[in-house]
Design a protein around this motif. Sequence first.
Motif, mmCIF file in Angstrom:
data_model
loop_
_atom_site.group_PDB
_atom_site.id
_atom_site.type_symbol
_atom_site.label_atom_id
_atom_site.label_comp_id
_atom_site.label_asym_id
_atom_site.label_seq_id
_atom_site.Cartn_x
_atom_site.Cartn_y
_atom_site.Cartn_z
ATOM 1 N N ASP A 57 6.375 -6.826 -2.206
ATOM 2 C CA ASP A 57 5.302 -5.704 -1.217
ATOM 3 C C ASP A 57 5.781 -4.717 0.158
ATOM 4 O O ASP A 57 5.024 -4.597 0.192
ATOM 5 C CB ASP A 57 4.006 -6.826 -0.717
ATOM 6 C CG ASP A 57 3.361 -7.367 -2.259
ATOM 7 O OD1 ASP A 57 3.463 -6.547 -2.990
ATOM 8 O OD2 ASP A 57 3.050 -8.485 -1.983
ATOM 9 N N ALA A 58 7.063 -5.434 0.511
ATOM 10 C CA ALA A 58 8.023 -5.062 0.814
ATOM 11 C C ALA A 58 7.591 -5.171 2.916
ATOM 12 O O ALA A 58 7.452 -4.213 3.874
ATOM 13 C CB ALA A 58 7.509 -3.409 0.925
ATOM 14 N N VAL A 59 6.687 -6.661 3.037
ATOM 15 C CA VAL A 59 6.106 -6.928 3.937
ATOM 16 C C VAL A 59 7.914 -6.592 4.762
ATOM 17 O O VAL A 59 8.613 -7.626 4.004
ATOM 18 C CB VAL A 59 5.276 -8.445 3.916
ATOM 19 C CG1 VAL A 59 5.638 -8.703 5.106
ATOM 20 C CG2 VAL A 59 4.436 -7.989 2.969
ATOM 21 N N GLY A 60 7.237 -6.148 5.910
ATOM 22 C CA GLY A 60 8.441 -5.762 7.226
ATOM 23 C C GLY A 60 8.497 -4.647 7.527
ATOM 24 O O GLY A 60 9.463 -4.583 7.997
ATOM 25 N N ALA A 61 8.778 -3.783 6.047
ATOM 26 C CA ALA A 61 9.007 -2.603 5.837
ATOM 27 C C ALA A 61 8.390 -1.925 7.332
ATOM 28 O O ALA A 61 7.447 -1.937 7.606
ATOM 29 C CB ALA A 61 9.120 -1.855 4.939
ATOM 30 N N ARG A 62 9.374 -0.848 7.924
ATOM 31 C CA ARG A 62 8.785 -0.277 8.177
ATOM 32 C C ARG A 62 9.027 1.746 8.117
ATOM 33 O O ARG A 62 9.923 2.038 7.505
ATOM 34 C CB ARG A 62 9.429 0.622 9.691
ATOM 35 C CG ARG A 62 9.420 -0.935 11.051
ATOM 36 C CD ARG A 62 9.780 -1.304 11.783
ATOM 37 N NE ARG A 62 9.751 -2.587 12.469
ATOM 38 C CZ ARG A 62 9.518 -2.733 14.303
ATOM 39 N NH1 ARG A 62 10.653 -1.389 14.823
ATOM 40 N NH2 ARG A 62 8.606 -3.876 14.872
ATOM 41 N N VAL A 63 7.739 2.120 7.916
ATOM 42 C CA VAL A 63 7.882 3.546 7.663
ATOM 43 C C VAL A 63 7.466 4.811 8.656
ATOM 44 O O VAL A 63 6.870 4.282 9.539
ATOM 45 C CB VAL A 63 6.527 3.580 6.520
ATOM 46 C CG1 VAL A 63 7.316 5.105 5.773
ATOM 47 C CG2 VAL A 63 7.275 2.910 5.100
ATOM 48 N N GLU B 155 4.442 -0.244 9.964
ATOM 49 C CA GLU B 155 5.036 -1.686 9.292
ATOM 50 C C GLU B 155 3.870 -2.141 8.400
ATOM 51 O O GLU B 155 3.362 -2.520 8.558
ATOM 52 C CB GLU B 155 5.226 -2.622 10.833
ATOM 53 C CG GLU B 155 5.743 -3.798 10.475
ATOM 54 C CD GLU B 155 6.428 -4.171 11.500
ATOM 55 O OE1 GLU B 155 7.378 -5.372 11.083
ATOM 56 O OE2 GLU B 155 6.054 -3.677 12.973
ATOM 57 N N VAL B 156 4.445 -2.469 7.382
ATOM 58 C CA VAL B 156 3.532 -3.145 6.147
ATOM 59 C C VAL B 156 3.592 -4.536 6.807
ATOM 60 O O VAL B 156 4.873 -5.672 6.422
ATOM 61 C CB VAL B 156 4.430 -3.281 4.930
ATOM 62 C CG1 VAL B 156 3.810 -3.726 4.388
ATOM 63 C CG2 VAL B 156 5.000 -1.621 4.500
ATOM 64 N N HIS B 157 2.219 -4.552 6.813
ATOM 65 C CA HIS B 157 2.138 -6.589 7.249
ATOM 66 C C HIS B 157 1.044 -6.829 5.942
ATOM 67 O O HIS B 157 0.164 -6.067 5.280
ATOM 68 C CB HIS B 157 0.507 -6.568 8.295
ATOM 69 C CG HIS B 157 1.383 -5.365 9.167
ATOM 70 N ND1 HIS B 157 2.018 -6.367 10.502
ATOM 71 C CD2 HIS B 157 1.320 -4.837 9.876
ATOM 72 C CE1 HIS B 157 2.588 -5.961 11.343
ATOM 73 N NE2 HIS B 157 1.874 -4.725 11.293
ATOM 74 N N ALA B 158 1.168 -7.968 6.154
ATOM 75 C CA ALA B 158 -0.055 -8.985 4.937
ATOM 76 C C ALA B 158 -0.745 -9.174 5.189
ATOM 77 O O ALA B 158 -1.675 -9.502 4.710
ATOM 78 C CB ALA B 158 1.365 -10.253 4.290
#
Length: 178
Positions: free
Chosen positions: A106-112, A124-127
Amino acid sequence: MFDGVGRRRDQSSGQLVSIGEHSLNGNERDCLFRNNGDGTFTDVGYVDQSDRVEDGRGVSLFDYDGDGRVDVVVRNYRQPVQLLHNVGAAGHWIDVKLIGTRSNRDAVGARVFLTAGGTRQMREVHAGSGYLSGSTLVQHFGLGAAQSAERIEVHWPSGSVTVVTDVPTNQLLTLTES
């Protein structure tokens, strides 16, 4: 002060007062903030009829109909779920969905990071997003009048970086970690 079973202890008399099935939180008005674009925000909940007074428990943000406008789902205490459908004017937008391969799926923690029209934005991807709340893993970028994103840069949790350029607006862009 409350006892262990949800009863309020009247401090002046020491008597217990039953609150029955009512919430301890009270009914505070919900807020909706508009980004003014200068680092400040304005509460516009009353204008957009989203300033509910029910006892809020959870909220989720997502574009349920794929029109580029973020919609809101609200869950209030002992009430049915409510969808607040965003029907306001829409500018251009890009939604970014990430699929991790070396990082988590799910790319949690990735920054776009997205640059469009000379403005740089970051998501930022959060769950999860709070108590009884959660929002989509798709990252939404409002672009106003910009016709394209000059650059989208993804910093994956694994440390790898993906860059795409000249991305047309008004689309869901899916990027897979390489």
